[in-house]
Enzyme design. Structure first.
Site, PDB file in Angstrom:
ATOM      1  N   GLY A   1       0.830  -1.217   0.000  1.00 40.19           N
ATOM      2  CA  GLY A   1       0.000   0.000   0.000  1.00 40.19           C
ATOM      3  C   GLY A   1       0.857   1.257   0.000  1.00 40.19           C
ATOM      4  O   GLY A   1       1.849   1.332   0.719  1.00 40.19           O
TER       5      GLY A   1
ATOM      6  N   GLU B   1     -15.670   8.363  22.657  1.00 45.85           N
ATOM      7  CA  GLU B   1     -16.110   7.711  23.896  1.00 45.85           C
ATOM      8  C   GLU B   1     -15.479   6.320  24.025  1.00 45.85           C
ATOM      9  O   GLU B   1     -15.174   5.860  25.114  1.00 45.85           O
ATOM     10  CB  GLU B   1     -17.645   7.549  23.905  1.00 45.85           C
ATOM     11  CG  GLU B   1     -18.432   8.737  24.423  1.00 45.85           C
ATOM     12  CD  GLU B   1     -18.231   9.985  23.581  1.00 45.85           C
ATOM     13  OE1 GLU B   1     -18.171   9.869  22.347  1.00 45.85           O
ATOM     14  OE2 GLU B   1     -18.122  11.066  24.178  1.00 45.85           O
TER      15      GLU B   1
ATOM     16  N   HIS C   1      -9.788   5.077   1.918  1.00 49.72           N
ATOM     17  CA  HIS C   1      -8.485   5.328   1.291  1.00 49.72           C
ATOM     18  C   HIS C   1      -8.025   6.776   1.321  1.00 49.72           C
ATOM     19  O   HIS C   1      -6.877   7.026   0.954  1.00 49.72           O
ATOM     20  CB  HIS C   1      -8.488   4.796  -0.149  1.00 49.72           C
ATOM     21  CG  HIS C   1      -8.342   3.303  -0.194  1.00 49.72           C
ATOM     22  ND1 HIS C   1      -9.392   2.462   0.055  1.00 49.72           N
ATOM     23  CD2 HIS C   1      -7.264   2.513  -0.418  1.00 49.72           C
ATOM     24  CE1 HIS C   1      -8.984   1.205  -0.037  1.00 49.72           C
ATOM     25  NE2 HIS C   1      -7.691   1.204  -0.311  1.00 49.72           N
TER      26      HIS C   1
ATOM     27  N   VAL D   1      16.888   8.422  -0.857  1.00 44.66           N
ATOM     28  CA  VAL D   1      17.697   7.292  -1.340  1.00 44.66           C
ATOM     29  C   VAL D   1      18.502   7.732  -2.565  1.00 44.66           C
ATOM     30  O   VAL D   1      19.721   7.511  -2.647  1.00 44.66           O
ATOM     31  CB  VAL D   1      16.782   6.079  -1.700  1.00 44.66           C
ATOM     32  CG1 VAL D   1      17.544   5.022  -2.476  1.00 44.66           C
ATOM     33  CG2 VAL D   1      16.172   5.485  -0.434  1.00 44.66           C
TER      34      VAL D   1
ATOM     35  N   THR E   1       6.474  -6.858   1.812  1.00 40.87           N
ATOM     36  CA  THR E   1       7.658  -6.466   1.026  1.00 40.87           C
ATOM     37  C   THR E   1       8.918  -7.116   1.600  1.00 40.87           C
ATOM     38  O   THR E   1       9.763  -7.638   0.862  1.00 40.87           O
ATOM     39  CB  THR E   1       7.805  -4.924   1.096  1.00 40.87           C
ATOM     40  OG1 THR E   1       6.544  -4.336   0.781  1.00 40.87           O
ATOM     41  CG2 THR E   1       8.879  -4.426   0.163  1.00 40.87           C
TER      42      THR E   1
ATOM     43  N   SER F   1       2.606  -8.112  -5.703  1.00 46.54           N
ATOM     44  CA  SER F   1       2.843  -9.107  -6.755  1.00 46.54           C
ATOM     45  C   SER F   1       2.679 -10.541  -6.255  1.00 46.54           C
ATOM     46  O   SER F   1       3.383 -10.984  -5.353  1.00 46.54           O
ATOM     47  CB  SER F   1       4.262  -8.920  -7.308  1.00 46.54           C
ATOM     48  OG  SER F   1       4.611  -9.986  -8.142  1.00 46.54           O
TER      49      SER F   1
ATOM     50  N   GLY G   1       6.061  -2.655   3.613  1.00 42.76           N
ATOM     51  CA  GLY G   1       5.735  -3.257   4.908  1.00 42.76           C
ATOM     52  C   GLY G   1       6.207  -4.702   4.963  1.00 42.76           C
ATOM     53  O   GLY G   1       7.110  -5.105   4.218  1.00 42.76           O
TER      54      GLY G   1
ATOM     55  N   ASP H   1       0.057   1.924   8.442  1.00 50.49           N
ATOM     56  CA  ASP H   1      -0.458   1.127   9.559  1.00 50.49           C
ATOM     57  C   ASP H   1       0.380   1.208  10.837  1.00 50.49           C
ATOM     58  O   ASP H   1      -0.100   0.868  11.916  1.00 50.49           O
ATOM     59  CB  ASP H   1      -0.578  -0.354   9.146  1.00 50.49           C
ATOM     60  CG  ASP H   1      -1.526  -0.541   7.973  1.00 50.49           C
ATOM     61  OD1 ASP H   1      -2.432   0.289   7.807  1.00 50.49           O
ATOM     62  OD2 ASP H   1      -1.349  -1.522   7.228  1.00 50.49           O
TER      63      ASP H   1
HETATM   64  O1  F6P Z   1      -1.501  -1.409   4.566  1.00 50.76           O
HETATM   65  C1  F6P Z   1      -2.139  -0.223   4.249  1.00 50.76           C
HETATM   66  C2  F6P Z   1      -3.620  -0.449   4.065  1.00 50.76           C
HETATM   67  O2  F6P Z   1      -4.236   0.779   3.724  1.00 50.76           O
HETATM   68  C3  F6P Z   1      -4.336  -1.080   5.251  1.00 50.76           C
HETATM   69  O3  F6P Z   1      -4.616  -0.171   6.286  1.00 50.76           O
HETATM   70  C4  F6P Z   1      -5.561  -1.659   4.595  1.00 50.76           C
HETATM   71  O4  F6P Z   1      -6.035  -2.786   5.320  1.00 50.76           O
HETATM   72  C5  F6P Z   1      -5.054  -2.082   3.230  1.00 50.76           C
HETATM   73  O5  F6P Z   1      -3.850  -1.357   3.009  1.00 50.76           O
HETATM   74  C6  F6P Z   1      -6.013  -1.817   2.106  1.00 50.76           C
HETATM   75  O6  F6P Z   1      -5.449  -2.337   0.945  1.00 50.76           O
HETATM   76  P1  F6P Z   1      -6.004  -2.057  -0.532  1.00 50.76           P
HETATM   77  O7  F6P Z   1      -5.635  -0.648  -0.887  1.00 50.76           O
HETATM   78  O8  F6P Z   1      -5.281  -3.045  -1.365  1.00 50.76           O
HETATM   79  O9  F6P Z   1      -7.469  -2.231  -0.465  1.00 50.76           O
END
Ligand code: F6P
Length: 323
Positions: free
Chosen positions: A11, A188, A253, A23, A105, A73, A102, A128
């Site tokens: 992601g 809450e 997203h 880099v 990877t 992939s 993450g 995350d």
């Molecule tokens: O790992 C980042 C993330 O946004 C997570 O929080 C979520 O569960 C996942 O990717 C969503 O993945 P996709 O964009 O493939 O739906």
């Protein structure tokens, strides 16, 4: 080390471009050639390599997403796919990799190193914040601020209509995004996978708040919550407390997009430099991270298998502050 390549995988996360830039510029600074691989492991298999120089990453530090694009992939998870990727690296004369992503990877990078001996240093790039070996991941701070901005707006309407909102935030199997959203958003209740808060406990808590004359409520639900998603939890609560006017918002997203925060640009820049210099110093199969403000390199095996624990006192903070 003469020529390295950098790629982003999994992601996307705000700050990935700042990391790519660091880099590239660190490699140039040290006289190392650098290539970008498009679309992560998928582009590695297909040979989507682009030569990068200092100018290629101008005007990118503030941009969201990833200029190298990203993918997950399936083919790289096969031996045949990894063989094709290795052949491409050999053809392009690459002798080290910086992988920004993450745990998925890093799992791929570990297999790759075991089979073909290609050294990889990882940079934690995910909203995350679920990676062991760094206090914060690149993109996390921005994602939390994006979610919080949405939550502030939801509170306005929750308050105006005396409603109970269930707001679902991302985080995969972790509650790292949910916790600061709940504390910073004045929720809450927060429901995260790391703790066992039953829906019955949520119902009891809302009933008692109701009796204390609270009229609007915010429940932050992490997407990986074991009791179910925000819709399912809201449905059960509504069945138990019919007088509660419930609504559900899934922030989704938008948490992944937007310009990186100052903290993410800073972290991404530090990590980008550390990744290249780690490779130059012979490191392999490690992730560069910042723990207690110090740069550390953690073996991929630990980032993959060890769980970064959530400080349980945060749950108590939510309880105290919502009294
Ligand atoms: O790992 C980042 C993330 O946004 C997570 O929080 C979520 O569960 C996942 O990717 C969503 O993945 P996709 O964009 O493939 O739906």
């Amino acid at each position: 080390m003469k020529r390295i390549a950098v790629f982003t995988s999994g992601g996307d996360a705000p700050g990935m471009n700042a990391c790519i830039r660091a880099v590239v510029r660190t490699a140039v600074y040290h006289g190392i050639e650098v290539y970008g691989i498009m679309r992560g492991y998928s582009g590695m298999i297909k040979g989507e390599f682009v030569k990068l120089d200092s100018a290629s990453v101008s005007n990118t530090i503030q941009k969201g997403g990833t200029i190298l694009k990203s993918a997950r992939s399936q083919k790289f998870m096969t031996k045949e796919g990894r063989q094709q990727a290795f052949d491409q690296l050999v053809n392009h004369g690459i002798d080290g990799l910086v992988a920004i992503g993450g745990n998925g990877t890093f799992t791929g990078a570990t297999l790759f190193e075991q089979e073909f001996g290609i050294p990889t240093v990882g940079a934690p790039g995910t909203i995350d914040n679920d990676l062991y070996g760094t206090d914060y991941t690149i993109g996390y701070d921005t994602a939390v601020n994006t979610a919080l901005e949405a939550i502030d707006k939801i509170r306005d309407t929750a308050d105006s209509h005396d409603r109970c909102f269930f707001v679902e935030v991302m985080g995969r199997d972790s509650g790292y995004i949910a916790i600061p959203c709940a504390i910073g958003g004045g929720a809450e209740i927060v429901m995260i996978p790391e703790t066992q808060m039953s829906t019955d406990a949520v119902i009891d808590s809302l009933k008692s708040s109701w009796q204390r004359s609270k009229t609007s409520f915010l429940v932050v639900v992490a997407e990986g919550e074991e009791e179910g998603n925000a819709h399912q939890v809201a449905q059960r609560v509504k069945a138990a407390i019919p007088e509660l006017d419930t609504r559900v918002t899934i922030i989704g997203h938008i948490q992944r997009g937007g310009a990186p925060s100052a903290a993410d640009r800073m972290l991404a820049s530090q990590i980008g430099i550390a990744a290249v210099e780690g490779l130059m110093n012979g490191m392999r199969n490690v992730m560069a991270g910042i723990v207690d403000r110090k740069l550390v390199y953690t073996p991929f095996s630990d980032t993959i298998h060890k769980k970064k624990l959530i400080n349980q006192s945060f749950m108590r903070m939510v309880e105290i502050l919502s009294v």
